[in-house]
Design a protein around this motif. Structure first.
Motif, PDB file in Angstrom:
ATOM      1  N   GLY A  74       0.812  -1.201   0.000  1.00 34.34           N
ATOM      2  CA  GLY A  74       0.000   0.000   0.000  1.00 34.34           C
ATOM      3  C   GLY A  74       0.852   1.260   0.000  1.00 34.34           C
ATOM      4  O   GLY A  74       0.544   2.229  -0.704  1.00 34.34           O
ATOM      5  N   LEU A  75       1.931   1.250   0.783  1.00 33.97           N
ATOM      6  CA  LEU A  75       2.817   2.404   0.814  1.00 33.97           C
ATOM      7  C   LEU A  75       3.570   2.567  -0.501  1.00 33.97           C
ATOM      8  O   LEU A  75       3.900   3.693  -0.898  1.00 33.97           O
ATOM      9  CB  LEU A  75       3.784   2.285   1.988  1.00 33.97           C
ATOM     10  CG  LEU A  75       3.139   2.492   3.360  1.00 33.97           C
ATOM     11  CD1 LEU A  75       4.136   2.218   4.469  1.00 33.97           C
ATOM     12  CD2 LEU A  75       2.580   3.906   3.492  1.00 33.97           C
ATOM     13  N   ILE A  76       3.831   1.471  -1.183  1.00 34.59           N
ATOM     14  CA  ILE A  76       4.420   1.571  -2.523  1.00 34.59           C
ATOM     15  C   ILE A  76       3.431   2.268  -3.461  1.00 34.59           C
ATOM     16  O   ILE A  76       3.819   3.124  -4.270  1.00 34.59           O
ATOM     17  CB  ILE A  76       4.810   0.177  -3.048  1.00 34.59           C
ATOM     18  CG1 ILE A  76       5.981  -0.383  -2.238  1.00 34.59           C
ATOM     19  CG2 ILE A  76       5.179   0.234  -4.528  1.00 34.59           C
ATOM     20  CD1 ILE A  76       6.325  -1.822  -2.571  1.00 34.59           C
ATOM     21  N   ALA A  77       2.150   1.915  -3.363  1.00 36.88           N
ATOM     22  CA  ALA A  77       1.131   2.582  -4.180  1.00 36.88           C
ATOM     23  C   ALA A  77       1.042   4.068  -3.836  1.00 36.88           C
ATOM     24  O   ALA A  77       0.876   4.910  -4.729  1.00 36.88           O
ATOM     25  CB  ALA A  77      -0.229   1.909  -3.979  1.00 36.88           C
ATOM     26  N   TYR A  78       1.141   4.390  -2.554  1.00 34.77           N
ATOM     27  CA  TYR A  78       1.147   5.788  -2.103  1.00 34.77           C
ATOM     28  C   TYR A  78       2.303   6.542  -2.756  1.00 34.77           C
ATOM     29  O   TYR A  78       2.121   7.628  -3.321  1.00 34.77           O
ATOM     30  CB  TYR A  78       1.265   5.803  -0.582  1.00 34.77           C
ATOM     31  CG  TYR A  78       1.258   7.151   0.081  1.00 34.77           C
ATOM     32  CD1 TYR A  78       0.072   7.825   0.339  1.00 34.77           C
ATOM     33  CD2 TYR A  78       2.450   7.749   0.508  1.00 34.77           C
ATOM     34  CE1 TYR A  78       0.059   9.051   0.996  1.00 34.77           C
ATOM     35  CE2 TYR A  78       2.453   8.975   1.153  1.00 34.77           C
ATOM     36  CZ  TYR A  78       1.255   9.629   1.390  1.00 34.77           C
ATOM     37  OH  TYR A  78       1.252  10.841   2.026  1.00 34.77           O
ATOM     38  N   SER A  79       3.483   5.954  -2.710  1.00 29.73           N
ATOM     39  CA  SER A  79       4.665   6.571  -3.295  1.00 29.73           C
ATOM     40  C   SER A  79       4.535   6.715  -4.809  1.00 29.73           C
ATOM     41  O   SER A  79       4.839   7.770  -5.379  1.00 29.73           O
ATOM     42  CB  SER A  79       5.908   5.743  -2.951  1.00 29.73           C
ATOM     43  OG  SER A  79       7.060   6.275  -3.558  1.00 29.73           O
ATOM     44  N   LYS A  80       4.075   5.665  -5.474  1.00 32.03           N
ATOM     45  CA  LYS A  80       3.902   5.733  -6.928  1.00 32.03           C
ATOM     46  C   LYS A  80       2.944   6.846  -7.323  1.00 32.03           C
ATOM     47  O   LYS A  80       3.166   7.552  -8.310  1.00 32.03           O
ATOM     48  CB  LYS A  80       3.372   4.390  -7.448  1.00 32.03           C
ATOM     49  CG  LYS A  80       4.386   3.253  -7.505  1.00 32.03           C
ATOM     50  CD  LYS A  80       3.716   2.007  -8.071  1.00 32.03           C
ATOM     51  CE  LYS A  80       4.695   0.859  -8.234  1.00 32.03           C
ATOM     52  NZ  LYS A  80       4.035  -0.353  -8.773  1.00 32.03           N
ATOM     53  N   THR A  81       1.866   6.995  -6.559  1.00 35.51           N
ATOM     54  CA  THR A  81       0.878   8.016  -6.880  1.00 35.51           C
ATOM     55  C   THR A  81       1.455   9.413  -6.707  1.00 35.51           C
ATOM     56  O   THR A  81       1.272  10.286  -7.569  1.00 35.51           O
ATOM     57  CB  THR A  81      -0.374   7.849  -6.001  1.00 35.51           C
ATOM     58  OG1 THR A  81      -0.903   6.526  -6.171  1.00 35.51           O
ATOM     59  CG2 THR A  81      -1.440   8.859  -6.374  1.00 35.51           C
ATOM     60  N   LEU A  82       2.170   9.639  -5.610  1.00 29.35           N
ATOM     61  CA  LEU A  82       2.787  10.940  -5.386  1.00 29.35           C
ATOM     62  C   LEU A  82       3.811  11.262  -6.474  1.00 29.35           C
ATOM     63  O   LEU A  82       3.882  12.403  -6.957  1.00 29.35           O
ATOM     64  CB  LEU A  82       3.460  10.976  -4.014  1.00 29.35           C
ATOM     65  CG  LEU A  82       2.517  11.033  -2.808  1.00 29.35           C
ATOM     66  CD1 LEU A  82       3.284  10.812  -1.513  1.00 29.35           C
ATOM     67  CD2 LEU A  82       1.770  12.360  -2.755  1.00 29.35           C
ATOM     68  N   LYS A  83       4.578  10.286  -6.869  1.00 27.67           N
ATOM     69  CA  LYS A  83       5.584  10.511  -7.914  1.00 27.67           C
ATOM     70  C   LYS A  83       4.927  10.775  -9.261  1.00 27.67           C
ATOM     71  O   LYS A  83       5.441  11.586 -10.065  1.00 27.67           O
ATOM     72  CB  LYS A  83       6.532   9.312  -7.984  1.00 27.67           C
ATOM     73  CG  LYS A  83       7.458   9.216  -6.774  1.00 27.67           C
ATOM     74  CD  LYS A  83       8.346   7.974  -6.822  1.00 27.67           C
ATOM     75  CE  LYS A  83       9.265   7.927  -5.610  1.00 27.67           C
ATOM     76  NZ  LYS A  83      10.114   6.704  -5.584  1.00 27.67           N
ATOM     77  N   TYR A  84       3.801  10.141  -9.527  1.00 29.29           N
ATOM     78  CA  TYR A  84       3.083  10.386 -10.774  1.00 29.29           C
ATOM     79  C   TYR A  84       2.544  11.812 -10.797  1.00 29.29           C
ATOM     80  O   TYR A  84       2.606  12.504 -11.821  1.00 29.29           O
ATOM     81  CB  TYR A  84       1.947   9.376 -10.930  1.00 29.29           C
ATOM     82  CG  TYR A  84       1.228   9.482 -12.261  1.00 29.29           C
ATOM     83  CD1 TYR A  84       1.827   9.029 -13.434  1.00 29.29           C
ATOM     84  CD2 TYR A  84      -0.043  10.035 -12.339  1.00 29.29           C
ATOM     85  CE1 TYR A  84       1.171   9.129 -14.658  1.00 29.29           C
ATOM     86  CE2 TYR A  84      -0.715  10.126 -13.551  1.00 29.29           C
ATOM     87  CZ  TYR A  84      -0.095   9.677 -14.711  1.00 29.29           C
ATOM     88  OH  TYR A  84      -0.738   9.782 -15.921  1.00 29.29           O
ATOM     89  N   ASP A  89       3.425  17.624 -12.828  1.00 31.06           N
ATOM     90  CA  ASP A  89       3.306  18.989 -12.318  1.00 31.06           C
ATOM     91  C   ASP A  89       1.945  19.243 -11.687  1.00 31.06           C
ATOM     92  O   ASP A  89       1.354  20.316 -11.845  1.00 31.06           O
ATOM     93  CB  ASP A  89       3.569  20.009 -13.435  1.00 31.06           C
ATOM     94  CG  ASP A  89       3.784  21.417 -12.891  1.00 31.06           C
ATOM     95  OD1 ASP A  89       4.323  21.549 -11.786  1.00 31.06           O
ATOM     96  OD2 ASP A  89       3.384  22.382 -13.583  1.00 31.06           O
ATOM     97  N   LEU A  90       1.436  18.248 -10.960  1.00 30.17           N
ATOM     98  CA  LEU A  90       0.168  18.376 -10.255  1.00 30.17           C
ATOM     99  C   LEU A  90       0.442  18.505  -8.757  1.00 30.17           C
ATOM    100  O   LEU A  90       1.426  17.972  -8.247  1.00 30.17           O
ATOM    101  CB  LEU A  90      -0.719  17.166 -10.546  1.00 30.17           C
ATOM    102  CG  LEU A  90      -1.029  16.957 -12.035  1.00 30.17           C
ATOM    103  CD1 LEU A  90      -1.725  15.620 -12.259  1.00 30.17           C
ATOM    104  CD2 LEU A  90      -1.883  18.101 -12.583  1.00 30.17           C
TER     105      LEU A  90
END
Length: 287
Positions: A74-84, A89-90
């Motif tokens: 889940g934390l990997i998904a959190y990180s992936k989303t933030l990086k995306y 530039d969002l």
């Protein structure tokens, strides 16, 4: 400064903030069946939400508890989303509600202002004292990061503590707000707002006008819209000419496809309609 970027995004795209509070049962079976790892399932769902809305919303807020509940994946998904979000530039808000002091707060700052969990803004809990906010001020002074500090929240239990009156007859949340406002005014930007903002729940409208007038130059993160009961007219009381705040909606947007026969095939249309309906309710479409 990040607050100027946020202000301009609200001017351009409206005050809607999409809450990516992603639960597994929100995700269409077609996505769950396509990807083996839970982190990729959650990220791909979030990505579809983002891709469907980035041109009509100002910000995205990730409530970290939904990701922590899924463990490491889940934390990997959190990180992936933030990086995306960063790559496109969002503007991101890490809804982490940390509230500790000294070196512990410094570690929280490192965790969420840089590295795998980096966000543009984070939420903080001040009720341990204002020394729980001080470790974040160097980033705020640099202009690249911001915080939203809990002031008066949207839950019914806010009255248990936040509304208690002190000896001077003033509610605790006003004591917090006054000190926070004094601090925030030391970091005003050219748009008239500070990167030190406040979380002000949109469900308690009796004090809305007083709060907005009292903290004129403070940017608000406004939860409570939709599922918690706040309406467009309610949250509008906390805005200034449609700006000065962002209004968060989670389930009302990210589950808009649920129960539709074409929930996967026309996913984007259902999500976008939910955002447009919210913008209309708040009044952005009539500007």
């Amino acid at each position: 400064m990040i607050i100027e970027k946020l202000y301009n995004r609200v001017e351009e795209k409206g005050c809607v903030c999409v809450g990516l509070d992603t639960a597994i049962d929100y995700i269409p079976d077609q996505i769950k069946n396509k990807y083996q790892d839970i982190d990729e399932v959650v990220f791909q769902f979030n990505k579809r939400i983002i891709d469907a809305t980035y041109d009509i919303v100002s910000t995205y807020k990730l409530q970290i508890a939904y990701y922590e509940a899924l463990g490491i994946k889940g934390l990997i998904a959190y990180s992936k989303t933030l990086k995306y979000l960063k790559a496109n530039d969002l503007i991101s808000i890490g809804d982490i509600k940390r509230g500790d002091i000294a070196t512990t707060a410094i570690m929280y700052k490192r965790a969420h202002f840089e590295g795998d969990f980096e966000a543009d803004f984070i939420t903080l809990n001040p009720y341990m004292g204002f020394d729980s906010i001080m470790p974040y001020l160097d980033n705020i002074a640099n202009g690249d990061k911001g915080v939203f500090v809990l002031l008066r929240t949207s839950n019914p239990g806010a009255k248990d503590i936040e509304y208690l009156k002190c000896e001077d007859g003033k509610e605790i949340y006003y004591h917090v707000g006054d000190k926070l406002y004094e601090l925030s005014n030391q970091y005003l930007s050219s748009c008239g707002y500070s990167p030190i903002g406040a979380v002000v729940g949109g469900t308690h409208i009796d004090e809305a006008i007083e709060i907005r007038n009292r903290y004129e130059n403070m940017f608000f993160l406004i939860p409570g819209y939709g599922a918690q009961g706040a309406k467009g007219n309610d949250v509008n009381l906390y805005l200034k000419n449609g700006n000065g705040g962002i209004v968060n909606s989670s389930r009302g947007i990210i589950t808009a496809h649920k129960g539709k026969e074409d929930e996967y095939e026309n996913f984007n249309q259902h999500i976008r309609k939910a955002v447009f309906d919210m913008r209309e309710d708040i009044g952005f479409e009539r500007r």
